[in-house]
Design a protein around this motif. Sequence first.
Motif, PDB file in Angstrom:
ATOM      1  N   GLY A  41      36.511  31.300  37.487  1.00  0.00           N
ATOM      2  CA  GLY A  41      36.756  32.423  36.581  1.00  0.00           C
ATOM      3  C   GLY A  41      38.231  32.649  36.315  1.00  0.00           C
ATOM      4  O   GLY A  41      38.622  33.092  35.232  1.00  0.00           O
ATOM      5  N   GLY A  42      39.083  32.332  37.282  1.00  0.00           N
ATOM      6  CA  GLY A  42      40.524  32.485  37.098  1.00  0.00           C
ATOM      7  C   GLY A  42      41.071  31.563  36.026  1.00  0.00           C
ATOM      8  O   GLY A  42      42.000  31.917  35.306  1.00  0.00           O
ATOM      9  N   ALA A  43      40.473  30.383  35.895  1.00  0.00           N
ATOM     10  CA  ALA A  43      40.903  29.448  34.844  1.00  0.00           C
ATOM     11  C   ALA A  43      40.559  30.023  33.470  1.00  0.00           C
ATOM     12  O   ALA A  43      41.365  29.974  32.540  1.00  0.00           O
ATOM     13  CB  ALA A  43      40.246  28.084  35.033  1.00  0.00           C
ATOM     14  N   LEU A  44      39.366  30.593  33.354  1.00  0.00           N
ATOM     15  CA  LEU A  44      38.952  31.175  32.075  1.00  0.00           C
ATOM     16  C   LEU A  44      39.805  32.390  31.721  1.00  0.00           C
ATOM     17  O   LEU A  44      40.236  32.547  30.574  1.00  0.00           O
ATOM     18  CB  LEU A  44      37.468  31.567  32.124  1.00  0.00           C
ATOM     19  CG  LEU A  44      36.502  30.415  32.344  1.00  0.00           C
ATOM     20  CD1 LEU A  44      35.082  30.942  32.506  1.00  0.00           C
ATOM     21  CD2 LEU A  44      36.598  29.409  31.221  1.00  0.00           C
ATOM     22  N   ASP A  69      36.807  42.659  31.901  1.00  0.00           N
ATOM     23  CA  ASP A  69      35.463  42.926  32.395  1.00  0.00           C
ATOM     24  C   ASP A  69      34.624  41.750  31.922  1.00  0.00           C
ATOM     25  O   ASP A  69      34.213  41.706  30.764  1.00  0.00           O
ATOM     26  CB  ASP A  69      34.940  44.252  31.829  1.00  0.00           C
ATOM     27  CG  ASP A  69      33.558  44.584  32.337  1.00  0.00           C
ATOM     28  OD1 ASP A  69      33.108  43.953  33.312  1.00  0.00           O
ATOM     29  OD2 ASP A  69      32.918  45.473  31.764  1.00  0.00           O
ATOM     30  N   SER A  70      34.431  40.776  32.786  1.00  0.00           N
ATOM     31  CA  SER A  70      33.812  39.513  32.374  1.00  0.00           C
ATOM     32  C   SER A  70      32.356  39.428  32.788  1.00  0.00           C
ATOM     33  O   SER A  70      32.006  39.751  33.923  1.00  0.00           O
ATOM     34  CB  SER A  70      34.551  38.326  33.004  1.00  0.00           C
ATOM     35  OG  SER A  70      35.892  38.318  32.625  1.00  0.00           O
ATOM     36  N   ASP A  71      31.521  38.980  31.880  1.00  0.00           N
ATOM     37  CA  ASP A  71      30.133  38.636  32.164  1.00  0.00           C
ATOM     38  C   ASP A  71      29.974  37.167  31.813  1.00  0.00           C
ATOM     39  O   ASP A  71      30.186  36.769  30.670  1.00  0.00           O
ATOM     40  CB  ASP A  71      29.164  39.465  31.309  1.00  0.00           C
ATOM     41  CG  ASP A  71      29.199  40.932  31.665  1.00  0.00           C
ATOM     42  OD1 ASP A  71      29.267  41.234  32.861  1.00  0.00           O
ATOM     43  OD2 ASP A  71      29.159  41.761  30.745  1.00  0.00           O
TER      44      ASP A  71
END
Length: 80
Positions: A41-44, A69-71
């Motif tokens: 998720g850190g890459a995204l 706020d990621s889904d």
Amino acid sequence: MPSPGFAELIGLETPTCQPEAARGNLTISEMHLNPNGVVHGGALFSLVDNAMGGGSDATLRGRSGLRNDSDHHELLKTGS
């Protein structure tokens, strides 16, 4: 705008910025995967942050903020 430091380390390309939008690119490789074999998720988020920073520099002279706020609805793997 060059992509120095962290952006270069993880392979982020310099964002393309226009007044209405900024577009970034990150080609996913093995180094972007978490232990489960999916994109970390850190890459995204780094991709989003880099594009937003470029757009902000181009249009707002660096004045911006970013809230996350990621889904994640689909898992990404290498080559995505």
